[in-house]
Scaffold this motif. Structure first.
Motif, PDB file in Angstrom:
ATOM      1  N   ARG A 290       0.815  -1.211   0.000  1.00  0.00           N
ATOM      2  CA  ARG A 290       0.000   0.000   0.000  1.00  0.00           C
ATOM      3  C   ARG A 290       0.852   1.265   0.000  1.00  0.00           C
ATOM      4  O   ARG A 290       0.524   2.246  -0.668  1.00  0.00           O
ATOM      5  N   HIS A 291       1.966   1.243   0.743  1.00  0.00           N
ATOM      6  CA  HIS A 291       2.773   2.461   0.918  1.00  0.00           C
ATOM      7  C   HIS A 291       4.096   2.411   0.157  1.00  0.00           C
ATOM      8  O   HIS A 291       4.847   3.396   0.192  1.00  0.00           O
ATOM      9  N   GLU A 292       4.421   1.252  -0.455  1.00  0.00           N
ATOM     10  CA  GLU A 292       5.582   1.076  -1.327  1.00  0.00           C
ATOM     11  C   GLU A 292       6.912   1.087  -0.586  1.00  0.00           C
ATOM     12  O   GLU A 292       7.812   0.326  -0.910  1.00  0.00           O
ATOM     13  N   ARG A 293       7.124   1.932   0.367  1.00  0.00           N
ATOM     14  CA  ARG A 293       8.370   2.008   1.140  1.00  0.00           C
ATOM     15  C   ARG A 293       8.038   1.857   2.613  1.00  0.00           C
ATOM     16  O   ARG A 293       7.023   2.372   3.080  1.00  0.00           O
ATOM     17  N   PHE A 294       8.945   1.178   3.364  1.00  0.00           N
ATOM     18  CA  PHE A 294       8.631   0.959   4.781  1.00  0.00           C
ATOM     19  C   PHE A 294       8.611   2.273   5.551  1.00  0.00           C
ATOM     20  O   PHE A 294       7.922   2.406   6.563  1.00  0.00           O
ATOM     21  N   GLU A 295       9.362   3.303   5.071  1.00  0.00           N
ATOM     22  CA  GLU A 295       9.344   4.586   5.774  1.00  0.00           C
ATOM     23  C   GLU A 295       7.991   5.274   5.665  1.00  0.00           C
ATOM     24  O   GLU A 295       7.674   6.156   6.476  1.00  0.00           O
ATOM     25  N   GLY A 296       7.168   4.867   4.684  1.00  0.00           N
ATOM     26  CA  GLY A 296       5.853   5.476   4.525  1.00  0.00           C
ATOM     27  C   GLY A 296       4.749   4.753   5.254  1.00  0.00           C
ATOM     28  O   GLY A 296       3.587   5.199   5.223  1.00  0.00           O
ATOM     29  N   CYS A 297       5.071   3.654   5.922  1.00  0.00           N
ATOM     30  CA  CYS A 297       4.050   2.894   6.653  1.00  0.00           C
ATOM     31  C   CYS A 297       3.584   3.684   7.877  1.00  0.00           C
ATOM     32  O   CYS A 297       4.277   4.586   8.358  1.00  0.00           O
ATOM     33  N   PRO A 298       2.427   3.340   8.414  1.00  0.00           N
ATOM     34  CA  PRO A 298       1.859   4.134   9.517  1.00  0.00           C
ATOM     35  C   PRO A 298       2.626   3.962  10.824  1.00  0.00           C
ATOM     36  O   PRO A 298       3.280   2.943  11.062  1.00  0.00           O
ATOM     37  N   ALA A 299       2.518   4.961  11.662  1.00  0.00           N
ATOM     38  CA  ALA A 299       3.112   4.957  13.000  1.00  0.00           C
ATOM     39  C   ALA A 299       2.085   5.497  13.976  1.00  0.00           C
ATOM     40  O   ALA A 299       1.112   6.162  13.586  1.00  0.00           O
ATOM     41  N   PHE A 300       2.314   5.207  15.257  1.00  0.00           N
ATOM     42  CA  PHE A 300       1.344   5.606  16.285  1.00  0.00           C
ATOM     43  C   PHE A 300       2.099   5.970  17.554  1.00  0.00           C
ATOM     44  O   PHE A 300       2.902   5.169  18.068  1.00  0.00           O
ATOM     45  N   ALA A 301       1.871   7.159  18.070  1.00  0.00           N
ATOM     46  CA  ALA A 301       2.502   7.613  19.313  1.00  0.00           C
ATOM     47  C   ALA A 301       1.557   7.382  20.482  1.00  0.00           C
ATOM     48  O   ALA A 301       0.359   7.625  20.376  1.00  0.00           O
ATOM     49  N   PHE A 302       2.118   6.919  21.595  1.00  0.00           N
ATOM     50  CA  PHE A 302       1.300   6.661  22.783  1.00  0.00           C
ATOM     51  C   PHE A 302       2.127   6.926  24.035  1.00  0.00           C
ATOM     52  O   PHE A 302       3.357   6.903  24.010  1.00  0.00           O
TER      53      PHE A 302
ATOM     54  N   LYS B 235      17.169  11.624  12.083  1.00  0.00           N
ATOM     55  CA  LYS B 235      16.720  10.962  13.305  1.00  0.00           C
ATOM     56  C   LYS B 235      15.335  11.455  13.670  1.00  0.00           C
ATOM     57  O   LYS B 235      15.133  12.620  13.979  1.00  0.00           O
ATOM     58  N   THR B 236      14.349  10.571  13.635  1.00  0.00           N
ATOM     59  CA  THR B 236      13.016  10.847  14.171  1.00  0.00           C
ATOM     60  C   THR B 236      12.527   9.593  14.864  1.00  0.00           C
ATOM     61  O   THR B 236      12.954   8.478  14.543  1.00  0.00           O
ATOM     62  N   ASP B 237      11.641   9.770  15.829  1.00  0.00           N
ATOM     63  CA  ASP B 237      11.104   8.608  16.550  1.00  0.00           C
ATOM     64  C   ASP B 237      10.327   7.695  15.604  1.00  0.00           C
ATOM     65  O   ASP B 237      10.373   6.475  15.720  1.00  0.00           O
ATOM     66  N   LYS B 238       9.596   8.293  14.652  1.00  0.00           N
ATOM     67  CA  LYS B 238       8.829   7.484  13.703  1.00  0.00           C
ATOM     68  C   LYS B 238       9.759   6.639  12.849  1.00  0.00           C
ATOM     69  O   LYS B 238       9.512   5.447  12.641  1.00  0.00           O
ATOM     70  N   ARG B 239      10.818   7.237  12.360  1.00  0.00           N
ATOM     71  CA  ARG B 239      11.754   6.490  11.521  1.00  0.00           C
ATOM     72  C   ARG B 239      12.416   5.361  12.310  1.00  0.00           C
ATOM     73  O   ARG B 239      12.594   4.251  11.801  1.00  0.00           O
ATOM     74  N   ASP B 240      12.804   5.632  13.572  1.00  0.00           N
ATOM     75  CA  ASP B 240      13.411   4.588  14.399  1.00  0.00           C
ATOM     76  C   ASP B 240      12.448   3.432  14.617  1.00  0.00           C
ATOM     77  O   ASP B 240      12.845   2.263  14.568  1.00  0.00           O
ATOM     78  N   ALA B 241      11.174   3.746  14.878  1.00  0.00           N
ATOM     79  CA  ALA B 241      10.179   2.700  15.095  1.00  0.00           C
ATOM     80  C   ALA B 241       9.976   1.863  13.838  1.00  0.00           C
ATOM     81  O   ALA B 241       9.899   0.626  13.893  1.00  0.00           O
ATOM     82  N   LEU B 242       9.887   2.516  12.695  1.00  0.00           N
ATOM     83  CA  LEU B 242       9.695   1.786  11.436  1.00  0.00           C
ATOM     84  C   LEU B 242      10.936   1.000  11.053  1.00  0.00           C
ATOM     85  O   LEU B 242      10.837  -0.072  10.439  1.00  0.00           O
ATOM     86  N   ASN B 243      12.120   1.482  11.393  1.00  0.00           N
ATOM     87  CA  ASN B 243      13.343   0.706  11.176  1.00  0.00           C
ATOM     88  C   ASN B 243      13.313  -0.592  11.968  1.00  0.00           C
ATOM     89  O   ASN B 243      13.726  -1.647  11.476  1.00  0.00           O
TER      90      ASN B 243
END
Length: 413
Positions: A45-57, A119-127
């Protein structure tokens, strides 16, 4: 028509497969975490893993529930797999919460970020999610074992009880060492000759004398009967008591009145703190011994001669559950006792212990190995056999010298 963009299909309508696994990477923070979601369908759906969804909690029960609710929007919980970096202790609450819901959890050592990467938290999580996906879904191998994801198994009941005890015991042991060092420094400045009678100025009987007679002048002017009342049984002897008084009259210790007053107060408080720490350590050791002797893993470890209750508790608390390690080599590496070999043709060949491992266990295993060489056991016999080959005999001191600097048991036998 030239210049117009090609229309893309509405990929948001593509459903996830019925039995598809959702891979979740969690970037752990002190107050706030970020989860990244990845699967085959999401990648399509998003083609690249960096474009996949993220969620902060948030780091709270409400935040953990929000994460679980978000996971359920994608797949049932049994189809979710989570990867968490072990960063200090901030991950432990989340890890426990997920394990209680029977969600599969993997762990990984903190990864070094490539230089120049944003460096972003979203990128680290998706990595992390991508690392979990490539290793479990695609079967990708890694060059460094520190990049390997490992499944987390809930610790045993004994490990849960001992983990907090051993951490607190370690802190108290360091505090006791600091207090002893401070008391030794005061003794060296106040009455350096004191150690001619008391080899260790921090023994119980020595502290009793230092508490009742805080300065050399107090010892010199005290009656012999008062000194006798302070000693334990017949230590020190009558002769040594008289010698102690003579040394106190001729001491080279500090005589400044203002400095003496401050040192007396400091010494008194340090002695009280040391006794309190020792009392807490004795209580902890009793609790630890009781847990180790009643659990199955503790009984197995205690059956090995060099291992006592504290050593067994350290191993149990560090491991958590033996199923965390698939092979014995993994356990050795985790403890820091894995050999690392460096070889280049025939000109260079060297083997040494790896620098990694849990420091407290690595030190404890070394002391256990030293202790094992002094016992009547198979390890001591192996040590005797290897000693002439691995060490050099010194005719002057009549014992072996080697890189380990261990005393030979030949001298004790």
């Amino acid at each position: 028509m030239a210049g117009t963009k090609k229309a893309r299909p509405d990929l948001a309508l593509i459903p996830m497969l019925p039995h598809e696994t959702l891979y979740i990477g969690v970037d752990v923070g002190k107050f706030r975490h970020v989860a990244g979601f990845l699967s085959r369908t999401l990648l399509q759906r998003h083609e690249r893993f960096e474009g996949c969804p993220a969620f902060a909690f948030e780091q709270s029960r409400e935040g953990f529930r929000a994460l679980v609710d978000r996971i359920r929007e994608y797949v049932p919980l049994e189809q979710a797999t989570v990867l968490i970096e072990h960063t200090g202790h901030y991950h432990k609450n989340l890890e426990q919460y997920l394990l209680e819901l029977d969600i599969t959890v993997y762990r990984i050592h903190v990864q070094e970020r490539p230089k120049g990467m944003t460096k972003t938290d979203k990128r680290d999580a998706l990595n992390l999610a991508n690392r979990l996906y490539t290793q479990l879904e695609l079967g990708a191998q890694v060059e460094e074992k520190l990049q390997l994801v490992r499944r987390t198994v809930p610790p045993t009941q004994a490990a849960m009880q001992l983990r907090g005890f051993m951490q607190h015991r370690d802190a108290l042991s360091h505090q006791r060492t600091q207090l002893r060092n401070k008391l030794t420094a005061i003794c060296d400045e106040l009455f350096p000759e004191f150690t001619q009678i008391f080899h260790d100025p921090n023994l119980a009987v020595a502290l009793a004398f230092r508490e009742k007679f805080p300065t050399p002048h107090d010892i010199a002017t005290a009656s012999l009967s008062a000194l006798r009342e302070t000693r334990v049984q017949y230590f020190p002897s009558e002769t040594n008591l008289l010698r102690l008084q003579q040394l106190s009259r001729e001491t080279i210790g500090i005589t400044n009145v203002d400095r003496l007053r401050g040192m007396k107060v400091e010494q008194e408080l340090l002695i009280k703190e040391l006794r309190l720490v020792q009392e807490h350590l004795e209580r902890l050791d009793a609790e630890i011994a009781d847990i180790v002797k009643t659990c199955r893993e503790g009984q197995i470890l205690l059956s090995m001669p060099p291992i006592g209750p504290v050593q067994a508790a350290t191993i149990i608390a560090t491991i958590g559950h033996i199923n965390n390690f698939e092979k014995a080599a993994e356990l050795k590496s985790y403890f820091g006792w894995a050999p690392r070999r460096e070889q280049t043709g025939v000109s260079f060949d060297r083997t040494k212990l790896a620098q990694g491992g849990v420091r407290s266990v690595k030190q404890m295993l070394y002391l256990m190995a030293v202790r094992a060489t002094t016992l009547d056991c198979e390890w001591a016999r192996i040590y005797r056999r290897l000693l002439p080959r691995m060490a050099t005999y010194d005719d002057r001191i009549k014992e072996y010298r080697g890189p380990s600097r261990l005393r030979t048991i030949e001298k004790k036998s």
